[in-house]
Design an enzyme around this catalytic site. Sequence first.
Site, mmCIF file in Angstrom:
data_model
loop_
_atom_site.group_PDB
_atom_site.id
_atom_site.type_symbol
_atom_site.label_atom_id
_atom_site.label_comp_id
_atom_site.label_asym_id
_atom_site.label_seq_id
_atom_site.Cartn_x
_atom_site.Cartn_y
_atom_site.Cartn_z
ATOM 1 N N SER A 1 -5.937 3.066 -1.050
ATOM 2 C CA SER A 1 -4.624 2.453 -0.859
ATOM 3 C C SER A 1 -4.730 1.350 0.170
ATOM 4 O O SER A 1 -5.048 1.610 1.340
ATOM 5 C CB SER A 1 -3.624 3.503 -0.382
ATOM 6 O OG SER A 1 -2.501 2.849 0.178
ATOM 7 N N HIS B 1 -5.184 0.937 -5.264
ATOM 8 C CA HIS B 1 -3.821 1.476 -5.202
ATOM 9 C C HIS B 1 -2.965 0.563 -4.327
ATOM 10 O O HIS B 1 -3.289 0.315 -3.162
ATOM 11 C CB HIS B 1 -3.867 2.893 -4.629
ATOM 12 C CG HIS B 1 -2.547 3.601 -4.634
ATOM 13 N ND1 HIS B 1 -2.056 4.264 -5.728
ATOM 14 C CD2 HIS B 1 -1.613 3.756 -3.658
ATOM 15 C CE1 HIS B 1 -0.881 4.807 -5.436
ATOM 16 N NE2 HIS B 1 -0.590 4.507 -4.179
ATOM 17 N N ASP C 1 0.743 -0.057 -2.772
ATOM 18 C CA ASP C 1 2.008 0.599 -2.426
ATOM 19 C C ASP C 1 3.098 -0.439 -2.211
ATOM 20 O O ASP C 1 3.054 -1.198 -1.242
ATOM 21 C CB ASP C 1 1.826 1.431 -1.152
ATOM 22 C CG ASP C 1 1.010 2.678 -1.412
ATOM 23 O OD1 ASP C 1 1.373 3.444 -2.311
ATOM 24 O OD2 ASP C 1 -0.016 2.874 -0.720
ATOM 25 N N MET D 1 6.903 -1.067 -1.344
ATOM 26 C CA MET D 1 8.057 -0.399 -0.716
ATOM 27 C C MET D 1 9.140 -1.427 -0.420
ATOM 28 O O MET D 1 8.834 -2.537 0.029
ATOM 29 C CB MET D 1 7.625 0.265 0.593
ATOM 30 C CG MET D 1 6.453 1.220 0.435
ATOM 31 S SD MET D 1 6.121 2.086 1.976
ATOM 32 C CE MET D 1 4.568 2.896 1.566
ATOM 33 N N HIS E 1 2.030 1.390 -7.287
ATOM 34 C CA HIS E 1 2.934 2.511 -7.003
ATOM 35 C C HIS E 1 4.245 1.931 -6.478
ATOM 36 O O HIS E 1 4.306 1.475 -5.330
ATOM 37 C CB HIS E 1 2.237 3.422 -5.963
ATOM 38 C CG HIS E 1 3.064 4.565 -5.474
ATOM 39 N ND1 HIS E 1 2.686 5.345 -4.393
ATOM 40 C CD2 HIS E 1 4.236 5.080 -5.905
ATOM 41 C CE1 HIS E 1 3.593 6.277 -4.190
ATOM 42 N NE2 HIS E 1 4.547 6.143 -5.085
ATOM 43 N N MET F 1 7.641 2.142 -4.969
ATOM 44 C CA MET F 1 8.583 2.971 -4.192
ATOM 45 C C MET F 1 9.808 2.105 -3.930
ATOM 46 O O MET F 1 10.087 1.697 -2.797
ATOM 47 C CB MET F 1 7.916 3.428 -2.892
ATOM 48 C CG MET F 1 6.895 4.534 -3.126
ATOM 49 S SD MET F 1 5.733 4.696 -1.756
ATOM 50 C CE MET F 1 4.546 3.462 -2.239
ATOM 51 N N MET G 1 3.064 13.261 -5.213
ATOM 52 C CA MET G 1 3.078 12.905 -3.794
ATOM 53 C C MET G 1 2.782 14.154 -2.973
ATOM 54 O O MET G 1 3.490 15.158 -3.069
ATOM 55 C CB MET G 1 4.450 12.349 -3.373
ATOM 56 C CG MET G 1 4.792 10.970 -3.889
ATOM 57 S SD MET G 1 3.535 9.693 -3.650
ATOM 58 C CE MET G 1 3.371 9.655 -1.864
ATOM 59 N N ASP H 1 -1.449 11.637 -4.112
ATOM 60 C CA ASP H 1 -1.291 10.568 -3.113
ATOM 61 C C ASP H 1 -0.709 11.107 -1.819
ATOM 62 O O ASP H 1 0.412 11.613 -1.793
ATOM 63 C CB ASP H 1 -0.363 9.500 -3.716
ATOM 64 C CG ASP H 1 -0.232 8.265 -2.838
ATOM 65 O OD1 ASP H 1 -0.906 8.169 -1.805
ATOM 66 O OD2 ASP H 1 0.567 7.385 -3.220
ATOM 67 N N GLY H 2 -1.498 10.960 -0.739
ATOM 68 C CA GLY H 2 -1.004 11.268 0.598
ATOM 69 C C GLY H 2 -1.816 12.334 1.294
ATOM 70 O O GLY H 2 -1.968 13.453 0.798
HETATM 71 C C1 DX5 Z 1 2.598 6.703 1.012
HETATM 72 C C2 DX5 Z 1 1.740 5.915 0.056
HETATM 73 C C3 DX5 Z 1 0.322 6.275 0.083
HETATM 74 C C4 DX5 Z 1 -0.360 6.043 1.404
HETATM 75 C C5 DX5 Z 1 -1.426 7.092 1.550
HETATM 76 O O1 DX5 Z 1 3.909 6.408 0.771
HETATM 77 O O2 DX5 Z 1 2.204 6.085 -1.267
HETATM 78 O O3 DX5 Z 1 -0.392 5.640 -0.977
HETATM 79 O O4 DX5 Z 1 -0.948 4.772 1.499
HETATM 80 O O5 DX5 Z 1 -1.963 6.982 2.822
HETATM 81 P P1 DX5 Z 1 -2.923 8.113 3.419
HETATM 82 O O6 DX5 Z 1 -4.093 8.232 2.475
HETATM 83 O O7 DX5 Z 1 -3.294 7.555 4.747
HETATM 84 O O8 DX5 Z 1 -2.121 9.373 3.492
HETATM 85 ZN ZN ZN Z 2 0.924 5.345 -2.944
#
Ligand code: DX5
Ligand code: ZN
Length: 214
Positions: A7, A32, A34, A36, A65, A67, A136, A174-175
């Site tokens: 990510s 990946h 993200d 947001m 992804h 969000m 998640m 993820d996470g």
């Molecule tokens: C959180 C994201 C993840 C995040 C994961 O909202 O969707 O993709 O980047 O980060 P780590 O691997 O540090 O938990």
């Molecule tokens: Zn993510």
Amino acid sequence: MLKIAPSILAADFSKLAEEVKCVDSLGADYIHIDVMDGHFVPNITLGPGIVKCLRPHTELPFDVHLMIENPDQYIKDFKEAGADIITVHVEACRHLHRTLQLIKQYEMQCGVVLNPHTPLEMIKHVLQEVDWILIMSVNPGFGGQTFIPDSLNKIATLNQWRQEQNLSYVIEVDGGVNEETARLCEEAGADVVVAGSAVFNAVDRQLAIQKIKG
Ligand code: DX5
Ligand code: ZN
């Protein structure tokens, strides 16, 4: 062996292209990304413009992804920016089935994401439609959080449903994924793990990627 989608949320944003090329050369399977919007989650990251800038720097598939609220509004923009896979949150889609069809119309793989509190029953009627299911294992919005163990039950159930119903969706997590939690995800039936901080903050990124993949 697990596949890994580093990510870029945890990468150095001042040199994103180099960061993408770095993990590409070290064994990443996907990138990946993200996205947001500050509404669906309490953080703002990046949009299609940056995805487009990154596209020439790797041939790895872009796993985007979303969000964000109203994801339908941006599917075309992410397609044009070079996305290969788009995952949308079940919690953000009033007409999830329609959104998944829209992603497929743009010839991308479609996926659905579930927050930690969201029961699997919410996606029972779209299992045939999805190419990916993203579980998640933290609350979305930030990197560097701790893996929520209950996610493993969801992964195992999805794996069971996949076998029982002869389906072929990819199970992604993820996470909070690191070397240890990656093994638990793999044992439960996951195919792909997202890892942000465990890759980009590692002293030896190559070793981190290798160990997470197993
Ligand atoms: C959180 C994201 C993840 C995040 C994961 O909202 O969707 O993709 O980047 O980060 P780590 O691997 O540090 O938990
Ligand atoms: Zn993510």
